[in-house]
Design a protein around this motif. Structure first.
Motif, mmCIF file in Angstrom:
data_model
loop_
_atom_site.group_PDB
_atom_site.id
_atom_site.type_symbol
_atom_site.label_atom_id
_atom_site.label_comp_id
_atom_site.label_asym_id
_atom_site.label_seq_id
_atom_site.Cartn_x
_atom_site.Cartn_y
_atom_site.Cartn_z
ATOM 1 N N UNK A 1 52.621 111.220 -71.611
ATOM 2 C CA UNK A 1 51.842 109.997 -71.425
ATOM 3 C C UNK A 1 50.353 110.335 -71.548
ATOM 4 N N UNK A 2 49.625 109.483 -72.238
ATOM 5 C CA UNK A 2 48.195 109.707 -72.436
ATOM 6 C C UNK A 2 47.440 109.265 -71.180
ATOM 7 N N UNK A 3 46.777 110.188 -70.490
ATOM 8 C CA UNK A 3 46.033 109.796 -69.278
ATOM 9 C C UNK A 3 44.938 108.790 -69.635
ATOM 10 N N UNK A 4 44.882 107.676 -68.888
ATOM 11 C CA UNK A 4 43.878 106.651 -69.180
ATOM 12 C C UNK A 4 43.643 105.841 -67.909
ATOM 13 N N UNK A 5 42.496 106.037 -67.286
ATOM 14 C CA UNK A 5 42.220 105.343 -66.031
ATOM 15 C C UNK A 5 42.081 103.841 -66.222
ATOM 16 N N UNK A 6 41.865 103.391 -67.467
ATOM 17 C CA UNK A 6 41.778 101.961 -67.728
ATOM 18 C C UNK A 6 43.127 101.291 -67.529
ATOM 19 N N UNK A 7 44.206 101.986 -67.886
ATOM 20 C CA UNK A 7 45.546 101.466 -67.619
ATOM 21 C C UNK A 7 45.773 101.382 -66.115
ATOM 22 N N UNK A 8 45.336 102.414 -65.395
ATOM 23 C CA UNK A 8 45.493 102.437 -63.942
ATOM 24 C C UNK A 8 44.752 101.267 -63.299
ATOM 25 N N UNK B 1 46.566 93.663 -61.845
ATOM 26 C CA UNK B 1 47.648 92.704 -62.121
ATOM 27 C C UNK B 1 48.921 92.973 -61.331
ATOM 28 N N UNK B 2 49.054 94.192 -60.787
ATOM 29 C CA UNK B 2 50.278 94.568 -60.067
ATOM 30 C C UNK B 2 51.525 94.196 -60.874
ATOM 31 N N UNK B 3 51.627 94.701 -62.116
ATOM 32 C CA UNK B 3 52.722 94.272 -62.999
ATOM 33 C C UNK B 3 54.067 94.901 -62.611
ATOM 34 N N UNK B 4 55.126 94.321 -63.173
ATOM 35 C CA UNK B 4 56.459 94.893 -62.972
ATOM 36 C C UNK B 4 56.577 96.248 -63.679
ATOM 37 N N UNK B 5 55.782 96.432 -64.738
ATOM 38 C CA UNK B 5 55.890 97.651 -65.542
ATOM 39 C C UNK B 5 54.511 98.064 -66.033
ATOM 40 N N UNK B 6 54.251 99.366 -65.994
ATOM 41 C CA UNK B 6 53.012 99.923 -66.545
ATOM 42 C C UNK B 6 53.381 100.940 -67.614
ATOM 43 N N UNK B 7 52.831 100.776 -68.807
ATOM 44 C CA UNK B 7 53.196 101.635 -69.933
ATOM 45 C C UNK B 7 51.953 102.260 -70.543
ATOM 46 N N UNK C 1 44.598 97.105 -75.090
ATOM 47 C CA UNK C 1 45.523 96.854 -73.991
ATOM 48 C C UNK C 1 46.037 95.421 -73.996
ATOM 49 N N UNK C 2 47.238 95.271 -73.462
ATOM 50 C CA UNK C 2 47.752 93.963 -73.071
ATOM 51 C C UNK C 2 47.982 94.030 -71.565
ATOM 52 N N UNK C 3 47.740 92.932 -70.887
ATOM 53 C CA UNK C 3 47.816 92.966 -69.425
ATOM 54 C C UNK C 3 48.323 91.634 -68.886
ATOM 55 N N UNK C 4 49.198 91.719 -67.886
ATOM 56 C CA UNK C 4 49.741 90.536 -67.243
ATOM 57 C C UNK C 4 50.659 90.929 -66.109
ATOM 58 N N UNK C 5 51.299 89.951 -65.519
ATOM 59 C CA UNK C 5 52.174 90.218 -64.378
ATOM 60 C C UNK C 5 53.435 90.972 -64.779
ATOM 61 N N UNK C 6 53.869 90.795 -66.022
ATOM 62 C CA UNK C 6 55.081 91.494 -66.467
ATOM 63 C C UNK C 6 54.793 92.951 -66.818
ATOM 64 N N UNK D 1 51.427 95.892 -67.949
ATOM 65 C CA UNK D 1 50.133 96.359 -68.441
ATOM 66 C C UNK D 1 50.429 97.538 -69.363
ATOM 67 N N UNK D 2 49.870 97.482 -70.582
ATOM 68 C CA UNK D 2 50.277 98.481 -71.573
ATOM 69 C C UNK D 2 49.118 98.884 -72.478
#
Length: 364
Positions: free
Chosen positions: A43-50, A56-62, A282-287, A289-290
């Protein structure tokens, strides 16, 4: 993205592979004789994803990912021109090469460390391999390229002319990546997967005692190896491997003691992204964040296609905002209220750090 780690035996390839991947592949003399490569997806470390995930507290983080492949090159093979064609085929599959060179002395190795000698030896082998491909292809074009439709003959002629221009460049010991290919010429050569056309990150594997010299060694290396699509980094492979075994707090203390700003895993990935002209949006939402990977200059409709082909086909527009602005606003709704959520069309060039929501016509 696939990055293949190459280097002569004793360079520490598998140690660095373990450091970059958190793996436990067997190191030492074994690596020079194994048939199968070591492969790991990281996985590519990226604090922006974090930060998006925290918002958003999504169901999945990719996260975006990179595949590292550690191939074995037997002792003496590069200097004797006997690298197995199967090994060369593995190297040809890479998007970029991470070329490990030993810059430390080892009591178990009788030959003194000379990293640039080792780099030159393997580069020469790759040059010879590319010349062999060109010679065989030119022979085939000479005998068969005069057949087929007019379009096929024209294509064969363009291909032959380009290969004949590249051949003396390679024969002079210069890689294809320094030839100055146009976009159309790169497209013409894409199927060949030439070894010397690939971007290269030369990694000088140093010992702990040379860590204070790392920046100087990198600068000297760039001066010496100053070709397009190349860069030089220095790291202490064994130290980095040990760091990968520690928890975050212990690793930070260890790095502080040694004057290491960050683990090499993230830095090596960033340097490789730069060499390949890649960036993340990035795409981001409740389902979910990727993070998604694109090449510099890519448009909004290409970003939509990276997410799903249906989004590209039915593309209407993209709602775009930078990560920092979105985090500052606290939500997409607030960003819209503040007027900082932009509406962009197909031709918009996506920027590193853009958060994108694609509006599309389902029926198209």
């Amino acid at each position: 993205m696939q990055v293949t780690i190459v280097g002569l035996p004793g360079s520490g390839k598998t140690t660095v592979f373990n450091a970059l991947t958190g793996g436990h592949a067997e190191t030492g003399g074994f690596s020079g004789s194994r048939a199968a490569p070591n492969v790991s997806v990281v996985k590519v470390p990226d604090d922006r994803v974090d930060r998006l995930s925290a918002l958003f507290n999504p169901k999945k983080t990719t996260y975006a990912d990179v595949t590292y492949v550690d191939v074995a090159i037997p002792a003496g093979a590069a200097r004797e021109g006997t690298i197995n064609p199967d090994v060369l085929a593995l190297v040809r599959n890479a998007d970029a090469l991470l070329h490990l060179a030993r810059a430390f002395d080892d009591a178990a190795v009788t030959v003194p460390a000379d990293p640039w000698r080792d780099v030159d030896d393997l580069d020469l082998e790759f040059t010879v391999a590319d010349l062999s491909v060109i010679e065989k292809r030119l022979e085939k074009l000479t005998t068969q390229g005069r057949h087929g439709s007019q379009a096929e003959r024209d294509q064969a002629q363009r291909e032959e002319e380009l290969l004949r221009r590249i051949e003396p460049h390679l024969s002079d010991g210069r890689p294809i990546r320094s030839f100055g290919l146009t976009d159309d010429e790169e497209l013409l050569l894409r199927g060949y997967r030439f070894l010397t056309q690939k971007p290269v990150l030369v990694v000088l594997n140093i010992d702990e005692g040379r860590l204070p010299e790392a920046a100087t060694l990198e600068g000297q290396g760039r001066d010496r190896y100053g070709e397009p699509q190349t860069d030089v980094a220095a790291l202490a492979g064994k130290i980095e491997e040990e760091l990968g075994e520690l928890g975050a707090d212990d690793a930070r203390l260890f790095m502080d003691d040694l004057g290491i700003a960050e683990p090499s895993r993230g830095r090596i990935i960033r340097l490789t992204y730069d060499l390949l002209g890649l960036f993340s949006f990035f795409t981001a939402g409740e389902d979910e964040c990727r993070a998604w990977t694109l090449r510099r200059g890519a448009t909004a409709v290409e970003a939509a296609g990276a997410i799903h082909s249906d989004l590209a086909r039915g593309f209407i527009r993209a709602q775009v905002i930078g990560v920092d602005k979105l985090i500052g606003a606290g939500s997409m709704a607030e960003a819209r209220n503040r007027g900082i959520l932009r509406q962009e069309g197909k031709a918009y060039q996506v920027a590193d750090g853009d958060v994108i929501e694609v509006l599309f016509n389902v029926g198209r």
